[in-house]
Design a protein around this motif. Structure first.
Motif, PDB file in Angstrom:
ATOM      1  N   TYR A  21       0.872  -1.181   0.000  1.00 34.17           N
ATOM      2  CA  TYR A  21       0.000   0.000   0.000  1.00 34.17           C
ATOM      3  C   TYR A  21       0.904   1.224   0.000  1.00 34.17           C
ATOM      4  CZ  TYR A  21       1.549   0.470   4.761  1.00 34.17           C
ATOM      5  OH  TYR A  21       2.360   0.621   5.855  1.00 34.17           O
ATOM      6  N   GLY A  23      -0.672   4.538   1.008  1.00 30.94           N
ATOM      7  CA  GLY A  23      -1.206   5.481   1.991  1.00 30.94           C
ATOM      8  C   GLY A  23      -2.671   5.228   2.260  1.00 30.94           C
ATOM      9  N   GLY A  24      -3.425   6.323   2.354  1.00 30.66           N
ATOM     10  CA  GLY A  24      -4.808   6.260   2.803  1.00 30.66           C
ATOM     11  C   GLY A  24      -5.697   5.292   2.034  1.00 30.66           C
ATOM     12  N   ILE A  27      -4.800   1.726   3.133  1.00 31.00           N
ATOM     13  CA  ILE A  27      -5.179   1.497   4.533  1.00 31.00           C
ATOM     14  C   ILE A  27      -6.698   1.328   4.612  1.00 31.00           C
ATOM     15  CG2 ILE A  27      -5.302   2.553   6.813  1.00 31.00           C
ATOM     16  CD1 ILE A  27      -2.448   1.951   6.383  1.00 31.00           C
ATOM     17  N   TRP A 294      -6.546   0.006  14.959  1.00 26.90           N
ATOM     18  CA  TRP A 294      -5.957   1.335  15.198  1.00 26.90           C
ATOM     19  C   TRP A 294      -6.042   1.829  16.630  1.00 26.90           C
ATOM     20  CZ3 TRP A 294      -2.595   2.631  11.760  1.00 26.90           C
ATOM     21  CH2 TRP A 294      -2.734   2.119  10.459  1.00 26.90           C
ATOM     22  N   ARG A 362       0.937  12.923   6.515  1.00 22.98           N
ATOM     23  CA  ARG A 362       0.167  12.541   5.354  1.00 22.98           C
ATOM     24  C   ARG A 362       1.057  12.642   4.141  1.00 22.98           C
ATOM     25  NH1 ARG A 362      -2.555  15.171   8.431  1.00 22.98           N
ATOM     26  NH2 ARG A 362      -4.394  13.920   8.102  1.00 22.98           N
ATOM     27  N   LYS A 368      -2.015  19.326   0.525  1.00 23.12           N
ATOM     28  CA  LYS A 368      -2.085  18.943   1.943  1.00 23.12           C
ATOM     29  C   LYS A 368      -1.418  19.999   2.841  1.00 23.12           C
ATOM     30  CE  LYS A 368      -3.314  14.320   1.244  1.00 23.12           C
ATOM     31  NZ  LYS A 368      -4.288  13.478   1.934  1.00 23.12           N
ATOM     32  N   TYR A 431       7.094   7.197   6.874  1.00 18.25           N
ATOM     33  CA  TYR A 431       5.753   7.084   7.480  1.00 18.25           C
ATOM     34  C   TYR A 431       5.044   5.872   6.899  1.00 18.25           C
ATOM     35  CZ  TYR A 431       0.986   8.542   8.763  1.00 18.25           C
ATOM     36  OH  TYR A 431      -0.282   8.618   9.269  1.00 18.25           O
ATOM     37  N   ASP A 432       4.637   4.969   7.758  1.00 20.59           N
ATOM     38  CA  ASP A 432       3.932   3.766   7.305  1.00 20.59           C
ATOM     39  C   ASP A 432       2.941   3.338   8.389  1.00 20.59           C
ATOM     40  OD1 ASP A 432       5.513   2.721   9.300  1.00 20.59           O
ATOM     41  OD2 ASP A 432       6.548   1.269   8.021  1.00 20.59           O
ATOM     42  N   GLY A 436       2.395   5.263  11.733  1.00 24.38           N
ATOM     43  CA  GLY A 436       1.073   5.907  11.766  1.00 24.38           C
ATOM     44  C   GLY A 436       0.319   5.544  13.038  1.00 24.38           C
ATOM     45  N   THR A 459      -8.390   9.909   7.051  1.00 25.98           N
ATOM     46  CA  THR A 459      -8.748   8.905   8.052  1.00 25.98           C
ATOM     47  C   THR A 459      -7.814   8.940   9.260  1.00 25.98           C
ATOM     48  OG1 THR A 459      -7.447   7.249   6.871  1.00 25.98           O
ATOM     49  CG2 THR A 459      -9.825   7.273   6.452  1.00 25.98           C
ATOM     50  N   SER A 460      -6.655   9.611   9.137  1.00 22.48           N
ATOM     51  CA  SER A 460      -5.723   9.562  10.266  1.00 22.48           C
ATOM     52  C   SER A 460      -6.324  10.259  11.494  1.00 22.48           C
ATOM     53  CB  SER A 460      -4.375  10.171   9.888  1.00 22.48           C
ATOM     54  OG  SER A 460      -4.538  11.456   9.347  1.00 22.48           O
ATOM     55  N   LYS A 463      -8.269   7.802  13.429  1.00 23.60           N
ATOM     56  CA  LYS A 463      -7.428   6.935  14.269  1.00 23.60           C
ATOM     57  C   LYS A 463      -7.084   7.675  15.557  1.00 23.60           C
ATOM     58  CE  LYS A 463      -5.302   5.278  10.035  1.00 23.60           C
ATOM     59  NZ  LYS A 463      -4.136   5.500   9.152  1.00 23.60           N
TER      60      LYS A 463
HETATM   61  C1  LIG Z   1      -4.172   6.360   8.055  1.00 25.27           C
HETATM   62  C2  LIG Z   1      -3.007   6.430   7.160  1.00 25.27           C
HETATM   63  C3  LIG Z   1      -3.053   7.224   6.013  1.00 25.27           C
HETATM   64  C4  LIG Z   1      -4.262   8.057   5.645  1.00 25.27           C
HETATM   65  O1  LIG Z   1      -4.291   9.233   6.401  1.00 25.27           O
HETATM   66  P1  LIG Z   1      -5.002  10.564   5.858  1.00 25.27           P
HETATM   67  O2  LIG Z   1      -5.471  11.258   7.065  1.00 25.27           O
HETATM   68  O3  LIG Z   1      -6.138  10.106   4.996  1.00 25.27           O
HETATM   69  O4  LIG Z   1      -3.979  11.314   5.116  1.00 25.27           O
HETATM   70  C5  LIG Z   1      -1.947   7.262   5.188  1.00 25.27           C
HETATM   71  N1  LIG Z   1      -0.838   6.559   5.472  1.00 25.27           N
HETATM   72  C6  LIG Z   1      -0.747   5.799   6.580  1.00 25.27           C
HETATM   73  C7  LIG Z   1       0.519   5.052   6.848  1.00 25.27           C
HETATM   74  C8  LIG Z   1      -1.822   5.702   7.462  1.00 25.27           C
HETATM   75  O5  LIG Z   1      -1.728   4.930   8.547  1.00 25.27           O
END
Ligand SMILES: *Cc1c(COP(=O)(O)O)cnc(C)c1O
Length: 560
Positions: A21, A23-24, A27, A294, A362, A368, A431-432, A436, A459-460, A463
């Motif tokens: 993956y 990113g968002g 995930i 999460w 992000r 962003k 960042y992973d 995260g 979505t972060s 979390k």
């Molecule tokens: C949750 C997550 C994202 C998505 O976060 P956004 O708030 O949508 O930018 C991206 N990368 C990782 C590693 C995550 O855990």
């Protein structure tokens, strides 16, 4: 029995040590599949193997991003299947195999995920690498991957014995060529060699499409001349209202044209999408996160004590308000220590547990606006002084071809190195998933500053809410729905401004909120701050989760 849903996604985050993956989107795909297993929704998922992952990010001594292949040990996680299928690319036969990964839920249900792989000795050398790298290579490489995902993916499901699939869910437009294969199947079943308008209706009844971004670059378009070179079949691409607009194959339009149900990923995002694609009906299903995945170990222990059954019933997080505040603070301090240990070790930093800490992570890309907080460094330094110190932890990768994104990372990295005393800024590498999880649980306030309306959902921050971390965010994406001012977090809202003044106005609103709301509360009214932490869990953790989300997909998209 409910019909089987086949979920197609270019990226799916299945395990913290499988870099399949970026990113968002990935995930979310992983959280969707995990929630489907929890709810015993019959689902099977298809993606690519991505042996070299997306990439591993290093920052050199000047803060410039370096990309390395992120190889992973395939055999430790997935099992080879004996089925083989073929797709034709540029006139060559490309053989595909699938590896399976089982997503198992404590409910006892399992969702199998099939990861397609073209790295077979019988393939031409150039084709063996087609499934190696997520979002790698050029436009041609990308199209070939989409042929493999959409067309190869359906052929593989059939070869694996999935004859009866009730719904095909396209997570973003990357798999839209699945629609072409379904049209071909439908025509063949009726004994025809070309598909008819009725076949289009048949396919539309089976397909669900989720669009994920209002940013134009996020919508794949391929020149018809390239499409013809890769896939042949010159007679079909000019079919108006299905494949073609302006000499381009636009994957978003293809998916829209062949789907009977379409949705955006937050209420505002659906509104924006309706303006972009005015001829289509677009519903809204707001994203969520998978609660057991999460929730930090520290908050999980707390929930185990006070909200029994929370793992199976995400809605029960609404009872979080009855958790004793001292225990919430303790659990948070432990989560913060776990994060700071990692940050101090990996980035040779000296962050402290008793200092207000903001998190921002992000994808590093222009809209962003990672650097918005640093718009006026002197003002931020004054805020740090007011708070008795301020720490900011950054993370995020730039796409290898996103030069501006890399410059933004470098700017933040270099600023961090030049600071001392009250204000500390650290840019964390790579960042992973695991970073995260640590960051969204371990900071005190989660920051998000996109240029509206370009954040589809985000979505972060969800979390963070699960872990009692309030958000300080621009009113965009999910935060329009999730923000209750001074209760679940704070809105950065400059009121109405001209486009040209937007950045300065947003920065001023951000500084104002820090000075007047966040810092006084954190420093001088800890019990009210903890009360906000609990409301973040109770109001947002209980709603912005994939249990609620997958049930909405079930009733509105899968069972209809
Ligand atoms: C949750 C997550 C994202 C998505 O976060 P956004 O708030 O949508 O930018 C991206 N990368 C990782 C590693 C995550 O855990």
């Amino acid at each position: 029995m409910a019909p089987t849903v086949a979920y197609f996604s270019m990226e799916i985050a299945l395990h913290p040590r499988m870099p399949t993956y970026s990113g968002g989107l990935g995930i979310l795909a992983g959280d969707t599949v995990r929630a489907a297993a929890d709810q015993r929704i019959p689902m099977v998922a298809v993606t690519l193997l991505h042996r070299r992952g997306y990439f591993r990010q290093r920052l050199d001594s000047s803060g410039w991003q370096q990309e390395e292949a992120d190889e992973w040990s395939v055999h430790d996680f997935v099992t080879e299947q004996s089925a083989r299928v073929q797709v034709v690319i540029e006139g060559r036969m490309v053989h595909l195999r699938a590896w399976s990964y089982e997503v198992k839920s404590p409910s006892g249900a399992t969702v199998p995920v099939y990861l397609l792989d073209s790295d077979l000795p019988e393939n031409a050398e150039q084709d063996r690498s087609l499934t190696h790298q997520l979002y790698g290579g050029d436009e041609r490489y990308r199209l070939c991957q989409e042929v493999i995902l959409g067309i190869g993916g359906l052929r593989m499901l059939r070869a694996l014995g999935y004859q009866k699939i009730g719904r095909f869910h396209l997570n973003e437009g990357h798999a839209a060529l699945l629609g072409l294969e379904l049209l071909d199947e439908t025509a063949r079943a009726a004994g025809r060699t070309t598909f008819s308008p009725e076949d289009v209706d048949t396919v539309r009844r089976q397909c669900v499409f989720t669009t994920h971004t209002p940013v134009p670059a996020g919508h794949d378009k391929f020149p018809l001349e390239l499409v013809e070179r890769v896939l042949g079949r010159p007679e079909i691409w000019a079919t108006k209202n299905i494949f073609c607009c302006d000499d381009l194959l636009n994957m978003t339009y293809l998916a829209l044209n062949l789907s009977g149900y379409v949705n955006g990923v937050a209420k505002r995002h659906a509104e924006v999408s309706r303006l972009m694609f005015a001829e289509y009906q677009i519903d809204a299903i707001t994203n969520g996160v998978h609660v057991p995945t999460w929730t930090s170990p520290q908050f999980a222990a707390l929930f185990d004590r006070y909200i029994p059954g929370w793992r199976e019933d995400a809605f029960s997080l609404r009872y979080a308000l009855s958790i004793p505040p001292e225990e919430v603070w303790q659990a948070h301090q432990q989560a913060k220590r776990a994060l700071l240990e990692r940050v101090n070790n990996n980035a040779q930093a000296t962050l402290r547990g008793d200092v207000l800490t903001l998190g921002f992570a992000r994808r590093a890309t222009a809209y962003k606006r990672a650097g918005l907080l640093l718009h006026d460094v002197d003002r931020l330094k004054a805020i740090a002084k007011q708070a008795g110190g301020l720490q900011v932890i950054y993370g995020g990768k730039a796409h290898p071809r996103d030069h501006d994104g890399k410059l933004e990372i470098q700017r933040i990295f270099q600023l961090g190195q030049s600071l001392k005393d009250d204000l500390k800024i650290v840019y964390m590498e790579n960042y992973d998933w695991s970073l995260g999880a640590l960051m969204t649980a371990g900071v005190d306030v989660w920051l998000n500053t996109p240029h509206p309306p370009q954040e589809a959902s985000g979505t972060s921050g969800m979390k963070a809410a699960l872990n009692g971390v309030p958000s300080l965010s621009i009113l965009d994406g999910w935060w329009i729905e999730g923000c209750i001012e001074n209760i679940t977090g704070w809105a950065i809202d400059p009121g109405s401004v001209d486009h040209d003044d937007r950045r300065a106005a947003d920065a001023a609103a951000l500084y104002g909120k820090l000075e007047k709301a966040v810092v006084p509360l954190y420093c001088n009214n800890r019990s009210r701050f903890i009360d906000m932490m609990l409301h973040a869990v109770a109001l947002n953790g209980s709603f912005f989760n994939t249990q609620r989300m997958i049930l909405e997909y079930s009733t509105r998209a899968y069972l209809h």
